[in-house]
Each structure stands twice: as structure tokens, then as C-alpha cells.
Design an enzyme around this catalytic site. Sequence first.
Site, PDB file in Angstrom:
ATOM      1  N   ASN A  82       0.956  13.885 -76.300  1.00 37.38           N
ATOM      2  CA  ASN A  82       1.618  13.352 -77.583  1.00 37.38           C
ATOM      3  C   ASN A  82       1.052  12.200 -78.053  1.00 37.38           C
ATOM      4  O   ASN A  82       0.625  11.472 -77.407  1.00 37.38           O
ATOM      5  CB  ASN A  82       3.206  13.268 -77.398  1.00 37.38           C
ATOM      6  CG  ASN A  82       4.173  14.545 -77.098  1.00 37.38           C
ATOM      7  OD1 ASN A  82       3.792  15.349 -77.480  1.00 37.38           O
ATOM      8  ND2 ASN A  82       5.128  14.242 -76.155  1.00 37.38           N
ATOM      9  N   HIS A  83       0.789  12.401 -79.449  1.00 36.73           N
ATOM     10  CA  HIS A  83       0.186  11.151 -80.075  1.00 36.73           C
ATOM     11  C   HIS A  83       1.599  10.303 -81.104  1.00 36.73           C
ATOM     12  O   HIS A  83       2.523  11.409 -81.540  1.00 36.73           O
ATOM     13  CB  HIS A  83      -0.871  11.607 -81.243  1.00 36.73           C
ATOM     14  CG  HIS A  83      -2.053  12.131 -80.418  1.00 36.73           C
ATOM     15  ND1 HIS A  83      -3.165  12.072 -81.136  1.00 36.73           N
ATOM     16  CD2 HIS A  83      -2.014  12.468 -79.197  1.00 36.73           C
ATOM     17  CE1 HIS A  83      -4.027  12.401 -80.211  1.00 36.73           C
ATOM     18  NE2 HIS A  83      -3.651  12.746 -79.041  1.00 36.73           N
ATOM     19  N   LYS A  84       1.327   9.164 -81.424  1.00 37.78           N
ATOM     20  CA  LYS A  84       2.320   8.696 -82.358  1.00 37.78           C
ATOM     21  C   LYS A  84       2.154   9.363 -83.462  1.00 37.78           C
ATOM     22  O   LYS A  84       1.144   9.621 -84.011  1.00 37.78           O
ATOM     23  CB  LYS A  84       1.946   7.368 -82.531  1.00 37.78           C
ATOM     24  CG  LYS A  84       2.849   6.419 -83.418  1.00 37.78           C
ATOM     25  CD  LYS A  84       2.310   5.223 -83.630  1.00 37.78           C
ATOM     26  CE  LYS A  84       3.155   4.299 -84.901  1.00 37.78           C
ATOM     27  NZ  LYS A  84       2.869   3.189 -84.976  1.00 37.78           N
ATOM     28  N   THR A  90      -2.648   9.928 -86.859  1.00 37.05           N
ATOM     29  CA  THR A  90      -2.215  10.079 -85.540  1.00 37.05           C
ATOM     30  C   THR A  90      -3.289   9.963 -84.405  1.00 37.05           C
ATOM     31  O   THR A  90      -3.435  10.271 -83.505  1.00 37.05           O
ATOM     32  CB  THR A  90      -1.929  11.795 -85.417  1.00 37.05           C
ATOM     33  OG1 THR A  90      -2.978  12.740 -85.829  1.00 37.05           O
ATOM     34  CG2 THR A  90      -0.799  12.048 -86.279  1.00 37.05           C
ATOM     35  N   PRO A 111       6.208  10.320 -79.003  1.00 33.68           N
ATOM     36  CA  PRO A 111       7.291  11.302 -78.613  1.00 33.68           C
ATOM     37  C   PRO A 111       7.557  11.630 -77.047  1.00 33.68           C
ATOM     38  O   PRO A 111       6.376  11.719 -76.728  1.00 33.68           O
ATOM     39  CB  PRO A 111       6.660  12.430 -79.421  1.00 33.68           C
ATOM     40  CG  PRO A 111       5.781  12.144 -80.446  1.00 33.68           C
ATOM     41  CD  PRO A 111       5.197  10.906 -79.525  1.00 33.68           C
TER      42      PRO A 111
END
Length: 214
Positions: A82-84, A90, A111
Amino acid sequence: MVGPDPRNPFPMEGFPQVCFIQNRVNNPQIEIGDFTYYDDPDGADNFERNVLYLFPFIGDRLVIGKFCAIARGVKFIMNGANHKLSGFSTYPFQIFGNGWESAMPAPDEFPYKGDTRIGHNVRIGYDSLIMPGVTIGHGAIISARSVVTRDVAPYSVVGGNPAQPLKQRFDDRVIGQLLAIAWWDWPVERISRHLKAIMAADLEALQRCADAVG
């Protein structure tokens, strides 16, 4: 008749593409139940290569129950992928250092979906992809090349991208009784004695076996 030894990585003599993967997983963030197997002619004993982005600093876990059948090419995407998402970019600038580490997001900005949990007696078809934080219920079937993005109910069949319910394997009453019987928790000697009832679709016969087990 007591059944195969769950501690034997290759229970089918001369057929190493089937592996009881509990014996080949060393990552403490992965938990595999007895008799769960992975079928892959390209190296069934290297199941961990299919668990992607599982990092100790995140701490999520992959938990797979007993008596599951996992086909070739199944992949599990974990929370480390997951990336911000809340900013304009991103791109993970911070992982490359050289001053960019100052832009490290706070942990709660990523996330996080939690652990991925696969119940007992689940069948996962060829090339399926299981996304982070999904729970797949006991007795479920995942069709080949499915992308599972949300929880799957016990004894249901799902398929597609994203995976959608296709049908219930049995009606609600039968499913409730099967979950109560929970034959996968019996000692293996008792399972071995009652294989015909477990593999059939005669609920009364299986209930009699359960009652005899106590």
C-alpha cells in the site's frame, strides 16, 4: 488407517509438485494449518515467494487454515504494497533516502487492511490474487484467476475480477450445521475413520459421525 503424516513436506511419493507447505514456511508472519497443500510443478516447496510485500515492520499476518488446496500461481498481496493515497502523488519518495526520507508519511497515513485470513477446507483456484485484509470463510471456493478484494462467506463460490459471489454451495441451514460440526478440528484418526461422510453430501451421516466423536 491414520492418514498421511502432516510433517512430511511431500506426501505423494514421486510427485514433488504437491507440498504440505506448513513444513516449508519459515516466516513468523505466515501461519499454515495441517494438511494444507500447494500444487506447483515449478517449486511447490517455495510457497513463500507467492506472499508479496509482507514486511516485519508492518506486522500483518497471513493465516491459512487446515485442509486447504492452493493451486499454482496463487498470490497473496499484503499490506506492504500500500502507498499513501491522500496526497497528490502516490510515489514513495521516502524509500529512496538521500534526503527524501524526510517526507516519510506517518503510519496512519498508509491504508492498512489488517491480517489476511483463509479458513479451513478452502480451495483457491489457479492464478488467483488475494488482496490485503481479506477473510475467506471455511469451505469456500475461489475460482481460477479471481481477484479477491473483499471477504468471502463460508461455503460460497466466488469468481471474477473483482471476485463476486457465484453461488452458495449449500443452503443456510446446512452451512450452519457444517460450521458447528467443524470436522477439520477432529483428531486425524477420527477424520480418517469418517472420510466417506466428510466427502459425501449426506448431512445426517456426517452429524452421526460428529455425535460419535462427541
